[in-house]
Design an enzyme around this catalytic site. Sequence first.
Site, PDB file in Angstrom:
ATOM      1  N   ARG A   1      39.829  28.547  47.627  1.00 30.68           N
ATOM      2  CA  ARG A   1      39.042  28.191  48.817  1.00 30.68           C
ATOM      3  C   ARG A   1      37.847  27.313  48.499  1.00 30.68           C
ATOM      4  O   ARG A   1      37.354  26.598  49.373  1.00 30.68           O
ATOM      5  CB  ARG A   1      38.643  29.437  49.593  1.00 30.68           C
ATOM      6  CG  ARG A   1      39.844  30.087  50.267  1.00 30.68           C
ATOM      7  CD  ARG A   1      39.466  31.329  51.003  1.00 30.68           C
ATOM      8  NE  ARG A   1      38.883  32.279  50.081  1.00 30.68           N
ATOM      9  CZ  ARG A   1      39.144  33.562  50.057  1.00 30.68           C
ATOM     10  NH1 ARG A   1      39.971  34.083  50.937  1.00 30.68           N
ATOM     11  NH2 ARG A   1      38.562  34.353  49.188  1.00 30.68           N
TER      12      ARG A   1
ATOM     13  N   GLU B   1      37.333  43.208  37.937  1.00 28.30           N
ATOM     14  CA  GLU B   1      37.177  44.644  38.125  1.00 28.30           C
ATOM     15  C   GLU B   1      38.277  45.424  37.406  1.00 28.30           C
ATOM     16  O   GLU B   1      38.031  46.458  36.798  1.00 28.30           O
ATOM     17  CB  GLU B   1      37.191  44.959  39.622  1.00 28.30           C
ATOM     18  CG  GLU B   1      36.831  46.384  39.944  1.00 28.30           C
ATOM     19  CD  GLU B   1      36.719  46.628  41.432  1.00 28.30           C
ATOM     20  OE1 GLU B   1      36.534  47.790  41.795  1.00 28.30           O
ATOM     21  OE2 GLU B   1      36.834  45.673  42.231  1.00 28.30           O
TER      22      GLU B   1
END
Length: 159
Positions: A55, A92
Site C-alpha cells: 500500500r 510479531e
Amino acid sequence: MDFKKYINEIPDFPKSGVSFKDISPLLKSTWLPYAIHNMMGLVKHPDYWIGIDSRGFIFASAIASSNGGGFIMCRKKGKLPPPVVSQTYSLEYGEDTLEMQPGTGKVVIVDDVYATGGTMNAVEELCKKAGYEVIDRLVLIDLKYLHEPNDVKSLIQYE
C-alpha cells in the site's frame, strides 16, 4: 479537512484485539488527491520516494507523480530483478525480508500505516545499505498509541 471520516475502523480484524484501519473509503473518494497533496506538504522533497510493499506504493507513486522525483519500490523478497539489497527483520510471529535495488540519492520512505515501526525501521536500514540517504519518513496514518514518540510524519493520527 478531517480525513478520518474516510477511514473505517474494523474491530477484531484480522485478529481479536486489533482495530484495523481500512483506507479503502479514502482511496475511492474524491478526497484522495487532497490527501496526497497534504501528505507531500509534510516533508522536504527528495530525489526519490520509496514505497513500501504494497500500500505504500499507492502513496509514494502518487506523490512522485504529483510532486516530481522518482518512485522506488521496496518489495518483499523475490519480487524484484537483481541486483537487490536485502534486509530481514522481526515480526510479531517470525521474520520477513524486504528488498530494493541499489542506488544513490536522497529519499523519503512512504507507507500507509505506521504501527510499531518495525517495517519502517527495517526499510530505513535497507535504504542505507542500498546507498540512499533517508531524509524523512511519511505515512498516511500514525497509530501513536502503539509506539514511542518519533520523527515519522503523518496526515492522520490516532492517539
